[in-house]
Enzyme design. Structure first.
Site, mmCIF file in Angstrom:
data_model
loop_
_atom_site.group_PDB
_atom_site.id
_atom_site.type_symbol
_atom_site.label_atom_id
_atom_site.label_comp_id
_atom_site.label_asym_id
_atom_site.label_seq_id
_atom_site.Cartn_x
_atom_site.Cartn_y
_atom_site.Cartn_z
ATOM 1 N N ASP A 75 -8.870 3.600 -2.057
ATOM 2 C CA ASP A 75 -9.581 3.948 -0.852
ATOM 3 C C ASP A 75 -11.045 4.588 -1.497
ATOM 4 O OD1 ASP A 75 -7.570 3.346 0.810
ATOM 5 O OD2 ASP A 75 -6.829 5.043 1.173
ATOM 6 N N ASP B 111 0.905 -1.191 0.049
ATOM 7 C CA ASP B 111 -0.071 -0.005 0.005
ATOM 8 C C ASP B 111 0.828 1.197 -0.075
ATOM 9 O OD1 ASP B 111 -2.233 1.492 0.100
ATOM 10 O OD2 ASP B 111 -2.679 0.909 2.246
#
Ligand code: NAG
Ligand code: NAG
Length: 918
Positions: free
Chosen positions: A590, A513
């Site tokens: 996200d 990430d």
């Protein structure tokens, strides 16, 4: 102290306050090179090919290009490549500093096609290769690329080529502060000189020690009305004109709570655009890893028609076209033109350049359960057990950043996770795997082994002044691995060895990430462009878009090493670039628990798919916010038919494991997951074929129906391979869905309602139904005995679902191997061709070189669309001879298709056989 407070404050602002703040990110107007390129006037190109400099070698055609205004020389290189691909490179001829060429994306593209140069004159020349040719016009430069006799792609047709050569800053030259005009002999007329040598955005100053160095050009897709690709943007599949909006931007960024339906940059960049017309599919790869902007304009347009005349010799009307305008902040122009002519040809051609998705381990196509965070071992134990208790299949449980010791990757919080090996063993005992997160920002703590090792060996990114870069991210003060340094990559990869990554096992996989990279206190929440990567000795600006890929590729290498190359790695990455498909799955970052984010996941994933990024998904339920039960179930339904299926949720959201909802919701989610698992043999076969051919498993409709123009801008439907049509319900409160059926016969997979396309129909889609249709003419392999994880279904029997087309025919394939090792590359696999014609179903080995011992057998054959009950069904095979089979038949009607179910053929799936229906 003041500095620390400022850092803390800005980190807090980013994380807590700046939701959907567009102002954190540049517009074209705030990016000086974008502004300069957007200002280039069409029809006045100063670039000419100098015919006398032309040389022809075994590899291609080379010549000089002169900018007649600045008198600067450039090189033009044309490489005709195998499989109808042309590479066009433009670089400075005598640069004062070598220009950067991105070295990581390509794995192929070096095989030259036979070619010849004809019609050479003052005006230009023609390069013939394969059945294609390129007409190069000298003054001004224009390159028309033809497939057969059809003009498909034209470069610099509008004359927007602009190549900023490196220059020395003149003595006494102002820093060109914003708002000041300045004359400069080496600049082009009337050029906007703001920000040439320094640029400030929101308090961050980019020192630009090498000055302006951007490159740009227009590329037209002739006769095209639709272009696709250039992920990642939360926008429609068919890309929009940008004449009255921002250009599409490619600059890997951590965008907090991103907005949908807009061209802002997101986490990844693939500078690949596909054009599709009823007659022709083509694509380009703008091979540059620096910040890039793309404008799109439909032509003809009355304002610019004059600038594009000359497409046809003597013609007075220009063909319609999509004119695209690309600009990148640095590097060179390195353009690949792929000429198709069909969608699957383009995917293969692009795969030859940057590679295809490697066949993923089967578990990664199962269902993934993630949350920020599963708090401790007890939490993990309960979630694991609840999945079984509620009869929900699940393959992988994920641990986010809180599982570490203070966000020190490769470590564990020893209070909450004191026994990771036993915890993992408890998962694997049920056939499941574990994923842990590893990010590229490394906590600056000399007691942390991984920081210390990298620091001592100087393997981190430097600031422009040569000191170790210190940026703010999850752990606080962090340094960032210099992944351009082979030693840094190597050392990072080695850290996956089981004796170095304590508490990990061969069943621990990885989530990369924040690898854009995200820097909370950096410009646009990423890294300063004038930071330096000592490995290659380049500024961050040059490699920004490829940084994330270097990270996940090194993770892949690490997972390979720990099993000595035996087991297939699995990595999920947020940042990506062209070629990322070789080593990672990608998710759309996200997203938010709202209907718009569910809706946009379809076109977003399709845009990834057509640019080679095929193992893809969006977080089920939405990362931010709390989905209600309706949104959550619709999201499960959509994701069940998308390639990568993971539920994930933000730290601040309510727990949302399926059993926390009402009984109806739980039951819908259970059925949805079972649906997912039934079709795993189809997904797995498609991913095998993806590795072989580049064909994406998740496809826009036009890939299978290239002549059906209605399908060219369908955003909320997709095909799984060529066989399943999926129309997720993506609007709130809807109990119906409007489905576009492309040409042919389609059968609802649940109730066998029959539809004939092309047609649009509103179908009933109550809460528990996702509209999914099997295409008449297809054969789909399924496993109908769903268990708690895919690994427990390995030896389970198969069901073949044969759906007949109007000619009562059907075809399909089935791929089988051990589902997790690389042994298939040594011939341990089965690849079966399935066909049905004239009442005979045949299964035979398509690739006789593959042999795999499987215990799986054929449990059932379902034939959909059969008109009447057969008198007799017989099986023929080498091992069992001729045998009569039991079957049952359900009548069709004007609405529903008839169905024959053949019970227990019982034959081993590895054997060739026929089943005859009389
Ligand atoms: C593993 O499972 C056993 C049996 O449920 C349980 O007692 C134990 O606490 C689990 N261990 C971990 C570390 O989760
Ligand atoms: C099915 O159709 C046949 C004629 O095609 C008819 O004889 C038979 O009664 C039907 N069966 C049912 C259960 O409707």
């Amino acid at each position: 102290m003041a500095r620390l407070q400022r850092l803390l404050l800005s980190a807090a602002l980013v994380v807590l306050v700046c939701a959907v703040d567009r102002n954190n990110f540049k517009t074209c107007d705030q990016s000086s090179f974008c502004r300069r390129h957007r200002a280039v006037r069409p029809g006045e190109s100063p670039y000419v090919v100098l015919g006398s400099t032309l040389s022809i070698t075994d590899e291609g055609v080379f010549g000089d290009l002169l900018n007649e205004k600045t008198r600067v020389f450039f090189t033009l290189e044309l490489y005709p490549l195998k499989d109808a691909t042309l590479r066009i490179k433009i670089n400075e001829k005598n640069p004062i500093k070598q220009r950067f060429e991105e070295p990581y994306a390509l794995v192929g593209g070096s095989q030259t096609e036979q070619f010849e140069v004809v019609d050479r004159s003052e005006e230009g020349f023609t390069l013939k290769f394969g059945s294609s040719h390129a007409v190069v016009k000298a003054k001004p430069l224009k390159i028309d690329v033809y497939s057969g006799d059809t003009l498909v792609v034209s470069a610099n047709a509008r004359g927007l080529l602009k190549f900023e050569h490196y220059r020395n800053k003149l003595e006494g030259e102002p820093q060109a502060p914003e708002g000041e005009e300045e004359a400069n002999a080496v600049l082009e007329d009337e050029e906007d000189t703001n920000g040439l040598w320094e640029e400030t955005f929101k308090g961050h100053t980019d020192s630009k020690p090498h000055g302006p160095a951007s490159v740009g050009m227009d590329i037209s897709f002739v006769n095209s009305k639709h272009v696709y690709g250039i992920p990642e943007h939360a926008d429609s599949l068919s890309l929009k004109e940008t004449t009255s909006t921002e250009p599409y931007r490619l600059y890997n960024l951590d965008v907090f709570e991103y907005e949908v339906d807009n061209p802002m940059a997101l986490y990844g960049s693939v500078p690949v655009m596909v054009s599709h017309t009823p007659k022709h599919t083509s694509a380009i790869f703008w091979h540059n890893a620096a910040e890039t902007w793309v404008d799109i304009k439909k032509l003809p347009d009355r304002n610019v028609v004059s600038s594009i005349t000359g497409f046809f010799s003597g013609g007075d009307s220009d063909p319609p076209q999509m004119s695209t305008h690309w600009s990148s902040e640095s590097g060179i122009i390195d353009l690949f033109v792929m000429l198709g002519p069909r969608p699957l040809d383009v995917f293969r051609q692009y795969g030859l350049l940057t590679g295809n998705t490697n066949l993923p381990p089967l578990f990664s196509l199962g269902y993934h359960q993630c949350r920020w965070n599963y708090n401790d071992e007890e939490d993990v134990r309960q979630v694991n057990e609840n999945f079984d208790q509620h009869d929900l299949p699940m393959d992988v449980l994920w641990l986010d950043i809180e599982h570490t010791d203070g966000k020190r990757y490769f470590t564990w919080d020893t209070h909450k996770f004191s026994n990771p090996l036993e915890m993992t063993a408890n998962l694997t005992a049920r056939g499941r795997k574990l994923v842990t997160i590893i990010d590229p920002h490394i906590k600056r703590d000399s007691n942390y082994f991984f920081y210390k090792e990298n620091h001592d060996r100087d393997l981190f990114v430097h600031t422009k002044d040569g000191s170790e870069f210190d940026g703010w991210c999850w752990p606080g003060s962090s340094s960032y691995l210099d992944l351009t340094n082979p030693e840094a990559r190597n050392h990072y990869s080695d850290t996956y060895m089981l004796d170095r990554y304590k508490g990990s096992t061969l069943d621990t996989f990885t989530w990369n990430d924040m690898n854009e990279p995200s820097v909370f206190n950096g410009p646009e929440i990423t890294m300063q462009k004038d930071n330096v990567h000592p490995g290659l000795g380049v500024e961050h600006r040059e490699i920004h878009n490829v940084y994330g890929m270097l990270f996940h590729q090194s993770t892949y290498e690490g997972q390979l090493r720990r099993s000595e190359g035996r087991l297939r790695p699995f990595i999920l990455t947020r940042a990506f670039y062209a070629g990322s498909q070789r080593s990672a799955a990608v998710w759309t970052g996200d997203n938010t628990a709202d209907w718009n984010h569910l809706r946009i996941s379809e076109p977003m994933l399709l845009a990834h798919s057509v640019t080679g990024i095929t193992h893809i998904g969006a977080d089920v339920g939405g990362f931010f916010g709390n989905p209600d039960a309706y949104l959550l179930t619709r999201w499960y339904q959509a994701a069940a038919f998308q390639p990568f299926m993971r539920a994930h949720a933000h730290l601040d959201t309510k727990r949302r494991e399926p059993w926390l909802f009402d009984a109806e919701t739980l039951s819908i989610i259970r059925n949805t997951l079972r649906h997912r698992y039934q079709y795993l043999p189809l997904w797995y076969t498609l991913f095998y074929e993806n590795e072989l051919t580049g064909a994406p498993p998740m496809r826009p409709l036009w890939v299978e129906f290239p002549e059906d123009e209605t399908s060219f801008d369908v955003d909320y439907e997709h095909l799984v391979g060529s066989a399943l049509l999926v129309r997720p319900v993506v609007t709130e409160g809807s109990n119906t869905a409007s489905v576009y059926f492309p040409p042919g016969v389609w059968y609802d997979v649940i109730d066998l309602t029959k539809y004939t396309g092309p047609s649009s129909t509103t179908v009933s889609a109550p809460r528990d139904k996702i509209p999914v249709y099997q295409r008449g003419g297809s054969i789909i392999p399924r496993k109908d005995r769903v268990r708690r994880a895919s690994s427990l279904m390995r030896e389970d029997p198969y069901t073949l679902v044969v759906a007949l087309d109007a000619q009562d025919k059907a075809q399909g394939t089935l791929y089988i191997d051990d589902e997790h090792t690389f042994d298939y590359r040594q011939g341990k696999f089965l690849y079966m061709g399935l066909s049905y014609e004239k009442g005979v179903l045949t299964s035979h080995r398509l690739d006789p070189s593959g042999i795999y011992e499987t215990g799986s057998w054929l449990e059932r054959v379902i034939i959909i669309g059969l008109d009447k009950r057969p008198a007799k069904v017989t099986l023929n095979s080498a091992s069992q001879g001729t045998q009569v089979l039991e079957s049952s038949y359900e009548n069709g009607s004007s609405v529903h298709a008839g169905r024959l179910t053949i019970r227990k053929p019982g034959i081993s799936i590895k054997e060739d056989f026929t089943i005859t229906i009389q």
